[in-house]
Design a protein around this motif. Sequence first.
Motif, mmCIF file in Angstrom:
data_model
loop_
_atom_site.group_PDB
_atom_site.id
_atom_site.type_symbol
_atom_site.label_atom_id
_atom_site.label_comp_id
_atom_site.label_asym_id
_atom_site.label_seq_id
_atom_site.Cartn_x
_atom_site.Cartn_y
_atom_site.Cartn_z
ATOM 1 N N LEU A 144 32.175 34.098 25.770
ATOM 2 C CA LEU A 144 30.920 33.639 26.357
ATOM 3 C C LEU A 144 31.254 32.835 27.614
ATOM 4 O O LEU A 144 32.100 31.935 27.581
ATOM 5 N N ILE A 145 30.596 33.193 28.707
ATOM 6 C CA ILE A 145 30.815 32.477 29.977
ATOM 7 C C ILE A 145 29.496 31.813 30.343
ATOM 8 O O ILE A 145 28.458 32.472 30.397
ATOM 9 N N SER A 146 29.572 30.487 30.600
ATOM 10 C CA SER A 146 28.310 29.757 30.729
ATOM 11 C C SER A 146 28.034 29.267 32.147
ATOM 12 O O SER A 146 27.161 28.443 32.363
ATOM 13 N N GLN A 147 28.803 29.761 33.109
ATOM 14 C CA GLN A 147 28.398 29.501 34.502
ATOM 15 C C GLN A 147 28.906 30.605 35.409
ATOM 16 O O GLN A 147 29.894 31.274 35.098
ATOM 17 N N PRO A 148 28.233 30.809 36.561
ATOM 18 C CA PRO A 148 28.622 31.898 37.458
ATOM 19 C C PRO A 148 30.064 31.731 37.941
ATOM 20 O O PRO A 148 30.503 30.608 38.206
ATOM 21 N N GLN A 149 30.780 32.840 38.036
ATOM 22 C CA GLN A 149 32.178 32.829 38.499
ATOM 23 C C GLN A 149 32.252 33.487 39.879
ATOM 24 O O GLN A 149 31.468 34.394 40.191
ATOM 25 N N ALA A 150 33.222 33.014 40.673
ATOM 26 C CA ALA A 150 33.337 33.536 42.045
ATOM 27 C C ALA A 150 34.169 34.817 42.053
ATOM 28 O O ALA A 150 35.181 34.909 41.356
ATOM 29 N N LYS A 151 33.727 35.749 42.869
ATOM 30 C CA LYS A 151 34.461 37.000 43.079
ATOM 31 C C LYS A 151 35.880 36.681 43.581
ATOM 32 O O LYS A 151 36.052 35.748 44.370
ATOM 33 N N ASN A 152 36.852 37.413 43.156
ATOM 34 C CA ASN A 152 38.257 37.308 43.604
ATOM 35 C C ASN A 152 38.995 36.066 43.097
ATOM 36 O O ASN A 152 40.168 35.873 43.434
ATOM 37 N N GLN A 153 38.325 35.226 42.326
ATOM 38 C CA GLN A 153 39.026 34.003 41.908
ATOM 39 C C GLN A 153 40.185 34.337 40.968
ATOM 40 O O GLN A 153 40.091 35.238 40.138
ATOM 41 N N PHE A 154 41.270 33.613 41.174
ATOM 42 C CA PHE A 154 42.479 33.704 40.342
ATOM 43 C C PHE A 154 43.111 35.099 40.318
ATOM 44 O O PHE A 154 43.777 35.461 39.370
ATOM 45 N N ILE A 155 42.868 35.842 41.398
ATOM 46 C CA ILE A 155 43.593 37.115 41.548
ATOM 47 C C ILE A 155 44.601 36.906 42.686
ATOM 48 O O ILE A 155 44.233 36.415 43.751
ATOM 49 N N ARG A 156 45.842 37.252 42.418
ATOM 50 C CA ARG A 156 46.852 37.200 43.483
ATOM 51 C C ARG A 156 46.984 38.610 44.041
ATOM 52 O O ARG A 156 47.537 39.496 43.384
ATOM 53 N N PRO A 157 46.437 38.840 45.238
ATOM 54 C CA PRO A 157 46.426 40.214 45.732
ATOM 55 C C PRO A 157 47.809 40.701 46.180
ATOM 56 O O PRO A 157 48.624 39.906 46.660
ATOM 57 N N GLN A 158 48.043 41.969 46.017
ATOM 58 C CA GLN A 158 49.282 42.605 46.484
ATOM 59 C C GLN A 158 49.519 42.250 47.951
ATOM 60 O O GLN A 158 48.602 42.284 48.758
#
Length: 438
Positions: A144-158
Amino acid sequence: MIQYPVALEIIESVAREHRLEYENLVCNPVFGKSYEQLCGRVLAESIASPEEMPPFDNSAMDGFAICADKTANATLERPTRFRVLGTIAAGTRATEAIGFTDKQPVCWEIMTGAPFPSGAFDAVVKIEDVQVIRNDQGQITEILISQPQAKNQFIRPQGEDFKRGDLVLKAGTRMHSGHVMGFAGLGVTDFRVVRKPRIAVLSTGNELCLYNTKNLEPGMIRNSSGPFLETALAHEYSADVQYFGVVSDDADGFLKRLAAIRASSPSPDLIITTGAVSMGKYDFIVEALKRLDAQIYFHKTAIRPGKPALFAKLPSIHEKTRENSPEIPSSLFFGIPGNPVSTAVGLRFLIGPCVRAISGMPVEPPLRVQLAATIEKPTPLRCFMRATLEGPSGGASVLEHQGSAIISSLMHSDGWVVLPEGTGQVTAGSWVDFFRER
Ligand code: AMP
Ligand code: MG
């Protein structure tokens, strides 16, 4: 007597004519040739990245790979419920996207460093930020996620760290363990490096004893400048150092030893002597060098300490006595005063720039610091003063004892404050150049 910037210019222009050759270094764990051999060496040819780093998109956190849009309306009262499709561990292959045909949003449990699933997922939510729901076996089935999450967060891109072709390290850099981290990550194993400078060190002085002498005879002291140079050159300048001991204060004996040093194979690029370059009755170095037809570029620079230092070139010698004996090449030569702190200044501010230049390194830029207290100095001289970088202001405090025979302040300093020629006083708060001890 010349000004210090002129001395530096001379050193650098002479050194440019004496650039060291390059050699190859290959690091291979199987043959026991680890990256350790790289540390302290100067890179001769710049390295471009052969790959991307990281090599694939991956998670920066332990958590869940989600589609951020699905959390747009999430609140504490009305959290978004995600069904967990499975777990992606570090070291597994990239998982294919799973479509969102389900009514309920889906996610992957994902570990730090695991490949981020391609396709419809675009963010990681940390495990700390979700409420997990487990089945009877204790497996996480939903979150269950109780607040909006930001796109791309916590992704380390190639390629976030290095793109293919990016400059990894510039030629002329002295390498350290931080560089090793990048090379290892990218799989860079083959290097063109500058050959180590071969440096011979010789001490002069009737008064000098070996450092392991237990009971000094009257009038004698232990040789401290020689061992200092030997260790500093080997460890801080990565030189191949040969220490040739002590000669007494007489030109003939000195010239004999110098000839032996030069005939050693391979012959040194640079010869450093300590002592006997000042104004004393037994200061014979200049006279001895003249007998060798050495080219003396300068003798005496407007600095303190280390004023009498001398820079020269010993001409090449063709050995006529033996058939086919090789020519002894020219050597650069520094004669620096033997007082321990004068020797340290000679190394840091005259010899060091020369070693950098023959190794193809750029001129060392100083740090800029503020003086903690006002300092009086002799107007015509550039003064190198031992200082610490302490205090709440972060400024430089010049140590009290600055005599050129005072070793203790050398042991307790962080480096050198440089006070310029042409002024008799530098006031507290002034910005000055600072060079770390090593
Ligand atoms: P010199 O440069 O030969 O005129 O010596 C200046 C001062 O430094 C004298 O007090 C010497 O005894 C001292 N000194 C010279 N060489 C060394 C050395 N290798 N280690 C320690 N002190 C030295
Ligand atoms: Mg002497």
